[in-house]
Design an enzyme around this catalytic site. Structure first.
Site, short mmCIF file in Angstrom:
data_model
loop_
_atom_site.label_atom_id
_atom_site.label_comp_id
_atom_site.label_asym_id
_atom_site.label_seq_id
_atom_site.Cartn_x
_atom_site.Cartn_y
_atom_site.Cartn_z
N GLU A 107 -36.91 22.02 13.12
CA GLU A 107 -36.40 20.90 13.89
C GLU A 107 -37.50 20.56 14.89
OE1 GLU A 107 -32.63 22.07 15.56
OE2 GLU A 107 -32.58 20.21 16.73
N LYS B 27 -36.60 28.48 20.70
CA LYS B 27 -37.28 27.30 21.24
C LYS B 27 -36.68 26.84 22.55
CE LYS B 27 -37.20 25.35 17.25
NZ LYS B 27 -36.97 24.27 16.30
N ARG C 27 -33.58 37.33 11.05
CA ARG C 27 -34.59 36.66 11.85
C ARG C 27 -35.47 37.71 12.53
NH1 ARG C 27 -32.56 32.39 14.41
NH2 ARG C 27 -34.08 32.34 16.07
P1 ATP Z 1 -34.86 28.44 17.60
O1 ATP Z 1 -33.71 29.33 17.89
O2 ATP Z 1 -36.17 29.02 18.03
O3 ATP Z 1 -34.68 27.03 18.04
P2 ATP Z 1 -34.24 27.49 15.05
O4 ATP Z 1 -33.72 28.28 13.93
O5 ATP Z 1 -33.28 26.57 15.69
O6 ATP Z 1 -34.95 28.47 16.04
P3 ATP Z 1 -35.69 25.68 13.44
O7 ATP Z 1 -36.76 24.73 13.82
O8 ATP Z 1 -34.41 25.13 13.00
O9 ATP Z 1 -35.50 26.64 14.68
O10 ATP Z 1 -36.27 26.73 12.40
C1 ATP Z 1 -36.94 26.40 11.22
C2 ATP Z 1 -36.83 27.54 10.27
O11 ATP Z 1 -37.38 28.72 10.84
C3 ATP Z 1 -35.38 27.85 9.94
O12 ATP Z 1 -35.27 28.03 8.55
C4 ATP Z 1 -35.10 29.09 10.70
O13 ATP Z 1 -34.13 29.86 10.05
C5 ATP Z 1 -36.46 29.77 10.76
N1 ATP Z 1 -36.54 30.62 11.94
C6 ATP Z 1 -36.38 30.26 13.21
N2 ATP Z 1 -36.48 31.31 14.05
C7 ATP Z 1 -36.75 32.38 13.27
C8 ATP Z 1 -36.96 33.78 13.52
N3 ATP Z 1 -36.92 34.27 14.75
N4 ATP Z 1 -37.20 34.58 12.46
C9 ATP Z 1 -37.25 34.09 11.22
N5 ATP Z 1 -37.05 32.80 10.91
C10 ATP Z 1 -36.80 31.95 11.91
MG MG Z 2 -32.32 25.25 13.99
#
Ligand code: ATP
Ligand code: MG
Length: 559
Positions: free
Chosen positions: A35, A272, A262
């Site tokens: 995102e 983020k 994760r």
């Molecule tokens: P955040 O909590 O940092 O905002 P998010 O999952 O909302 O993380 P996205 O931009 O939606 O952030 O993530 C893109 C991809 O990266 C998704 O498929 C998500 O599952 C993966 N991802 C995000 N954080 C992690 C993590 N800590 N470990 C492994 N994969 C991750």
């Molecule tokens: Mg997300």
């Protein structure tokens, strides 16, 4: 470093291998779906290495898709930074760059299809009422009073939503599934919400209704022909809804959602939202502050893509959530730099040494190897002269035998150079040592001294040629191993106030002073350092990438 043949197997690879063997899967097609609401962090790197890595290893393809259904938090800056980071890690999406917003017209059509099939309805409950009606883990939900609207009325209202006839929050489009489901995600989840007045970075003001992530994601996957939709464990409970969407609309591809754990890393945060807070509240100096676990921060700090990939290979992919020690990442960084970084000398806390028996104007170019274990990395000239600097910590007026550095009336070897003896200590009025008077043994360049053993080796820099430099030493950003898991305190209260130490007056070999930003070295006995982008012509700036382990043992055995 990491390559196909040494990637350890994991449950996802086993599923893929089985389905490839059985012919159920022809081409592995994955996607990385960030995102664009922040910079990528080390957790994302795990997901990138997994998605792009699987595609690489099984001759498949991986898409980069911006999941951009939340325009008010998103920004072009993030879109650009994310692409730069994925490329920097060494992955390529060719022409497969997509935006969920590319599918807004199709998503609308699918919503209409659901309405026509009696599987979606427009609901007038407020957000708060929706919450009340939803029930809880122990209590079933209640049907919305608008649940049984006719298809015609729903179509008309949904079109009205799209045409901008209703206020934000006044209506939503919801899936009609089961308010009694034990899975809360199946209790008539929202598909669309109204958002007036936001300008979307891709679609401008074309839309005032926006699809929800859980509705958008499975459809985007299906439209792109993704077969393995990999996401983190918290989406496990969303999978029934993912499948419900795909089963109830006219698409031919049925992607499979598979969840993995994760990455959490000790002494930092990987969210983020929290990283945004660190930036907004100026706890750090921007997204690429070298203390940040962002890919931009790690890159600026001097961490290579190879070490991040190796880290991701070592931590593996499982279904069990856990927190990885910072040391695991640091080992990967250290091993990589130990192999690749040229050796240089830098004195952090300079103390002047005058070699009294060395001619005043003479400078002598000595050849110093760039790497003690790799001759092919060549050598560089370092200038020995009458005046030089050593580190204050490397001198004592008196010390026992354990102190293998310079002591008054004793000898030590200068790295790559001669053996010197300290004959006299000069102090200022306050009693502080300001200079050492030493003599050198001309017979000891590359040779052991006659009739005696000199054990210690210390580093030095020529006073005439050395360049003043700023060194930035980083420590953990937080004092707590899991700063955001503490129920009592806000994570910002765990910030380590001493995470940055600036050394203003270090002296470095002239050769490193003109290197370009991003280049890493080992400053012998001090650590691995990387040229920072803040460097100027007269004042180079270095980031400490990581400290040395066993710095003593290594150096002393190698000279
Ligand atoms: P955040 O909590 O940092 O905002 P998010 O999952 O909302 O993380 P996205 O931009 O939606 O952030 O993530 C893109 C991809 O990266 C998704 O498929 C998500 O599952 C993966 N991802 C995000 N954080 C992690 C993590 N800590 N470990 C492994 N994969 C991750
Ligand atoms: Mg997300």
């Amino acid at each position: 470093m990491s390559n196909e043949s040494n990637t350890p197997t994991n449950f996802i690879r086993q599923i893929i291998e089985k389905e490839l063997a059985e012919g159920q899967t022809k081409i592995v097609h994955t996607r990385f779906p960030p995102e664009p609401n922040g910079y990528l962090h080390i957790g994302h790197a795990k997901s990138i290495c997994l998605n792009f890595g699987l595609a690489e290893d099984y001759n498949g393809v991986c898409n980069l898709r911006f999941d951009d259904t939340n325009p008010h938090k998103e920004d072009q800056e993030y879109i650009d930074a994310i692409q730069e980071d994925v490329r920097w890690l060494g992955f390529d999406w060719d022409d497969r760059l997509f935006y969920s917003s590319d599918y807004f017209p199709k998503l609308y059509e699918f919503a209409v299809e659901l309405i026509k099939a009696g599987k979606a309805y427009v609901c007038d409950l407020s957000a708060e009422e929706v919450r009340e009606y939803r029930g809880s883990l122990t209590e079933k939900g209640k049907d919305s009073p608008h649940r049984n609207r006719s298809v015609e009325e729903n179509l008309e209202l949904f079109e009205g939503m799209k045409e901008g006839m209703f206020e934000d929050g006044s209506r939503t489009l919801r899936a009609k599934i089961d308010m009694g489901s034990p899975n809360i995600n199946m209790r008539d989840p929202a598909l669309y919400r109204i958002r007036h007045g936001v300008v979307h970075h891709q679609t401008g003001d074309a839309w005032c209704i926006y699809p929800m992530y859980d509705f958008t994601h499975p459809i985007s996957d299906a439209l792109e022909g993704i077969n393995y939709s990999l996401c983190t464990l918290e989406f496990e409970d969303h999978r029934p809804f993912y499948d419900w969407i795909i089963d109830n609309i006219s698409v031919s591809c049925h992607p499979r959602q598979i969840e993995f754990s994760r990455l959490n890393l000790e002494y930092t945060v990987v969210s983020k939202r929290k990283l945004t807070q660190l930036v907004d509240e100026k706890v750090v100096n921007g997204w690429d502050d070298p203390r940040m676990p962002t890919l931009a921060g790690l890159r600026r700090r001097g961490v290579s893509p190879a070490s991040i990939k190796e880290f991701s290979r070592r931590i593996g992919v499982t279904k069990v959530d856990g927190t990885i020690e910072m040391g695991a990442l640091e080992s990967c960084i250290r091993e990589d730099l130990d192999r690749s970084a040229q050796r240089r000398m830098a004195v952090l806390n300079p103390l002047k040494v005058v070699i009294t028996n060395y001619p005043e104007e003479q400078l002598e170019a000595i050849s110093a190897p760039n790497h003690p274990k790799n001759e092919s990395m060549g050598a560089r000239p370092i200038n020995f002269g009458r005046e030089l600097y050593i580190d204050r910590d490397d001198f004592r007026e008196s010390a026992n035998k354990k102190f293998k550095r310079l002591v008054l009336d004793k000898e030590v070897r200068l790295r790559n150079s001669y053996v010197i003896r300290c004959d006299e200590v000069i102090k200022d009025e306050a009693g502080e040592i300001i200079e050492l008077r030493c003599s050198y043994d001309p017979e000891t360049l590359g040779a052991n001294p006659e009739g005696r053993k000199v054990k210690g080796v210390i580093h030095w820099v020529s006073a005439k040629e050395g360049v003043k430099a700023e060194l930035r030493l980083y420590d953990r950003l937080f004092n707590h191993p899991t700063p955001d898991a503490d129920k009592e305190k806000h994570f910002l209260e765990h910030v380590n106030e001493a995470s940055l130490t600036v050394i203003e007056n270090a002296v470095v070999e002239p050769l490193v002073a003109t290197e370009e930003a991003g280049k890493s070295f080992q400053f012998e006995r001090e650590g691995y350092y990387c040229v920072d982008k803040d460097s100027t012509v007269g004042k180079p700036v270095f980031n400490r990438v990581v400290t040395l382990r066993d710095s003593w043992a290594k150096i002393e055995n190698s000279n």
